[in-house]
Enzyme design. Structure first.
Site, PDB file in Angstrom:
ATOM      1  N   GLY A  22       0.808  -1.218   0.000  1.00  0.00           N
ATOM      2  CA  GLY A  22       0.000   0.000   0.000  1.00  0.00           C
ATOM      3  C   GLY A  22       0.836   1.260   0.000  1.00  0.00           C
ATOM      4  N   ALA A  23       2.017   1.203  -0.609  1.00  0.00           N
ATOM      5  CA  ALA A  23       2.969   2.320  -0.510  1.00  0.00           C
ATOM      6  C   ALA A  23       2.767   3.399  -1.567  1.00  0.00           C
ATOM      7  CB  ALA A  23       4.403   1.789  -0.593  1.00  0.00           C
ATOM      8  N   GLY A  26      -1.350   7.325   0.983  1.00  0.00           N
ATOM      9  CA  GLY A  26      -1.734   7.242   2.384  1.00  0.00           C
ATOM     10  C   GLY A  26      -0.616   6.859   3.333  1.00  0.00           C
ATOM     11  N   LEU A  27      -0.969   6.058   4.325  1.00  0.00           N
ATOM     12  CA  LEU A  27      -0.020   5.685   5.371  1.00  0.00           C
ATOM     13  C   LEU A  27       1.163   4.904   4.817  1.00  0.00           C
ATOM     14  CD1 LEU A  27      -2.586   4.536   8.075  1.00  0.00           C
ATOM     15  CD2 LEU A  27      -1.283   6.666   8.087  1.00  0.00           C
ATOM     16  N   GLY A  28       0.912   4.053   3.825  1.00  0.00           N
ATOM     17  CA  GLY A  28       1.997   3.276   3.242  1.00  0.00           C
ATOM     18  C   GLY A  28       3.034   4.148   2.575  1.00  0.00           C
ATOM     19  N   SER A 138      -6.594  -1.359  13.653  1.00  0.00           N
ATOM     20  CA  SER A 138      -7.506  -0.223  13.810  1.00  0.00           C
ATOM     21  C   SER A 138      -8.383  -0.468  15.027  1.00  0.00           C
ATOM     22  CB  SER A 138      -8.385  -0.063  12.573  1.00  0.00           C
ATOM     23  OG  SER A 138      -9.454   0.848  12.810  1.00  0.00           O
ATOM     24  N   TYR A 163     -15.170  -3.532   7.448  1.00  0.00           N
ATOM     25  CA  TYR A 163     -13.835  -3.035   7.768  1.00  0.00           C
ATOM     26  C   TYR A 163     -13.422  -3.455   9.181  1.00  0.00           C
ATOM     27  CZ  TYR A 163      -9.904   0.177   8.210  1.00  0.00           C
ATOM     28  OH  TYR A 163      -8.648   0.711   8.401  1.00  0.00           O
TER      29      TYR A 163
END
Length: 240
Positions: A22-23, A26-28, A138, A163
């Site tokens: 997920g880079a 966002g966070l990645g 989360s 989720y």
């Protein structure tokens, strides 16, 4: 006004390789940037190879691993191209859909993106791990429970329920993975990033997720936009 955390310096990472899922956003992406600034070599997964190449070019010493977590054949093919030791694996990729859908493998899409795909990748590259595995969790896991008779959520699907369940599964996976890797020298960490404005919130078009309701008695968040039988006003009592 948005609050932005200052860049957090990492210890020197020269000579170390990070595989980050997920880079591309966002966070990645922020994780990849921080690791690259510290000198790490970055392997980043991306289902959009062109976008992945753009991010890799900005990071410096980086390579794209093309794979799609909603397609387990793609995960197998991508993991086979990881041909170097991995010091840190960060399972940051995740997603949320606004309606229920299934992957090419027949799995509910949120479960596939957030749990099954990362689980498969981690197991497929396990023989190349030599440092740490990070699984991003989360606090939404607190609002749900897993129904082992309906893991694919064919009944009562809603975005935050799907989720939350996926994140609860991630938590359980991380705890068991840590137990199994305890004697190997590879540590497992669960990370809760807090509230961050990412593409997950953007799925709802307003930069935020549906609001959760809270129990009037105990203050705990309940399923978003749905009444809870156990937390209605008296005479029905809250579970706490």
């Amino acid at each position: 006004m948005r609050n932005r955390l200052p860049d957090l310096p990492l210890p020197d990472q020269h000579g170390r390789t990070w595989l980050i899922t997920g880079a591309t956003n966002g966070l990645g992406r922020e994780t990849a940037r921080a690791a690259a600034r510290a000198g790490a070599r970055i392997l980043l997964t991306s289902r959009d190879k062109d976008r992945g190449q753009q991010v890799a070019a900005a990071l410096g010493d980086a390579r794209v691993i093309a794979l799609d977590f909603t397609d387990l054949a793609s995960v197998r093919a991508g993991s086979a191209t990881v041909d170097e030791p991995i010091d840190v694996l960060v399972n940051c990729a995740g997603g949320l859909t606004t309606s229920r859908s299934e992957t090419v493998d027949g799995h509910e899409s949120v479960l596939a993106m957030n749990v099954l795909g990362p689980f498969a990748l981690t197991n497929l590259v396990a023989d190349r791990l030599r440092g740490r595995v990070v699984i991003v969790g989360s606090n939404s896991h607190r609002q749900v429970h897993l129904d082992l008779e309906d893991l694919q959520l064919r009944r009562g699907w809603n975005p935050m329920k799907a989720y939350g369940r996926s994140k609860l599964a991630d938590m359980l996976w991380a705890l068991e993975l840590g137990r199994r890797l305890e004697m190997t020298g590879v540590s497992v960490m669960l990370a809760h990033p807090g509230w961050a404005l990412t593409n997950i919130q953007n799925r709802f078009g307003r930069g935020r997720m549906p609001r959760s309701r809270r129990c009037r008695r105990c203050g705990r968040s309940r399923r978003p936009m749905a009444p809870s039988r156990s937390c209605t006003p008296p005479p029905v009592r809250c579970r706490r």
